[in-house]
Design an enzyme around this catalytic site. Structure first.
Site, PDB file in Angstrom:
ATOM      1  N   LYS A 151       0.815  -1.213   0.000  1.00  0.00           N
ATOM      2  CA  LYS A 151       0.000   0.000   0.000  1.00  0.00           C
ATOM      3  C   LYS A 151       0.854   1.270   0.000  1.00  0.00           C
ATOM      4  CE  LYS A 151      -2.778   0.361   3.524  1.00  0.00           C
ATOM      5  NZ  LYS A 151      -2.687   1.673   4.173  1.00  0.00           N
TER       6      LYS A 151
ATOM      7  N   ARG B  46      -9.503   4.310   8.983  1.00  0.00           N
ATOM      8  CA  ARG B  46      -9.182   2.902   9.219  1.00  0.00           C
ATOM      9  C   ARG B  46     -10.301   2.163   9.962  1.00  0.00           C
ATOM     10  NH1 ARG B  46      -7.647   2.877  14.493  1.00  0.00           N
ATOM     11  NH2 ARG B  46      -6.637   4.766  15.199  1.00  0.00           N
TER      12      ARG B  46
ATOM     13  N   ARG C  37      10.804 -10.776   4.899  1.00  0.00           N
ATOM     14  CA  ARG C  37      11.627  -9.563   4.889  1.00  0.00           C
ATOM     15  C   ARG C  37      12.832  -9.676   5.810  1.00  0.00           C
ATOM     16  NH1 ARG C  37       7.478  -4.968   6.246  1.00  0.00           N
ATOM     17  NH2 ARG C  37       6.335  -5.058   4.290  1.00  0.00           N
TER      18      ARG C  37
ATOM     19  N   ARG D 151      -1.983  -8.457  12.829  1.00  0.00           N
ATOM     20  CA  ARG D 151      -2.311  -7.240  12.080  1.00  0.00           C
ATOM     21  C   ARG D 151      -3.395  -7.515  11.040  1.00  0.00           C
ATOM     22  NH1 ARG D 151       3.382  -5.650   9.975  1.00  0.00           N
ATOM     23  NH2 ARG D 151       2.300  -4.069   8.777  1.00  0.00           N
TER      24      ARG D 151
END
Ligand SMILES: [Zn+2]
Length: 217
Positions: free
Chosen positions: A13, A88, A127, A172
């Site tokens: 995003k 959000r 990552r 999340r």
């Protein structure tokens, strides 16, 4: 163009927001940047936000909304903006509607980036970041360093941030499903939602997004 960007963590995003804002010549307004800017300039809202953050609490919606209102009133946002990270949840979306209405303006689109959950987990959990410079980022599958665990750029040690652990990512995603996804339904009822796949090379996703925004589907 006035756009709200939504998508799960790991859908790219932030990257797409920067690119789209540039292509569309509108400011990219992210809540993270808003908080940082207000806190560093020590505005009243910044001080207020900081007091919550320092206490480990979430910044209340009213504070976030007031910051967004300030930012949207800047001259560079006159012809549009791309909101990232705000709203959000549904109550923020309702507050944003009120705010825009009072200014006599409307959203043009809500761009929904779609990515399968397993892919998102794979992207984030793979990552690896350099200990010497957090701008040196690798991925065990998608952009592996030449030597495992070692930064190609500076030779620093690569590690997985706590935020990137699979467990944190799943949490999340859960928050995204319960709080943010309902705003997609909220905006769908207004005929504003444009859904695209966030899979594939970054350039392709940007192209897809621009096409979809142009045709409004
Ligand atoms: Zn490095």
């Amino acid at each position: 163009m006035r756009i709200v960007l939504v998508g799960p963590p790991g859908a790219g995003k932030g990257t797409q927001a920067t690119r789209l804002a540039e292509k569309l010549r509108i400011p990219h307004i992210s809540t993270g940047d808003l908080f940082r800017a207000n806190i560093s300039r020590q505005t009243e809202l910044g001080k207020l936000a900081k007091s919550y953050m320092d206490a480990g609490d979430l910044v209340p919606d009213e504070v976030t909304i007031a910051m967004a209102k300030d930012r949207m009133a800047q001259p560079d946002a006159e012809n549009g903006f791309l909101l990232d990270g705000f709203p959000r949840n549904v109550s923020q979306a309702e507050a944003l509607d009120e705010l825009l209405k009072s200014e006599g303006i409307k959203l043009d689109a809500v761009l929904d980036l779609e990515a399968p959950e397993d892919e998102v987990v794979k992207r984030i959990a793979g990552r690896r970041v350099c200990r010497k410079d957090s701008a040196h980022v690798f991925h065990v599958t998608y952009s592996p360093p030449k030597q495992e665990g070692v930064c190609d750029v500076c030779g620093g040690e690569l590690y997985q941030r706590d935020d990137d652990s699979e467990e944190t990512v799943r949490t999340r995603l859960e928050v995204y499903h319960t709080q943010t996804e309902p705003i997609i339904d909220y905006y769908r009822a207004q005929g504003l939602v444009v859904t695209i796949s966030a899979m594939g090379p970054v350039d392709e996703v940007t192209g897809r997004a621009l096409e979809a925004l142009k045709s409004g589907q």
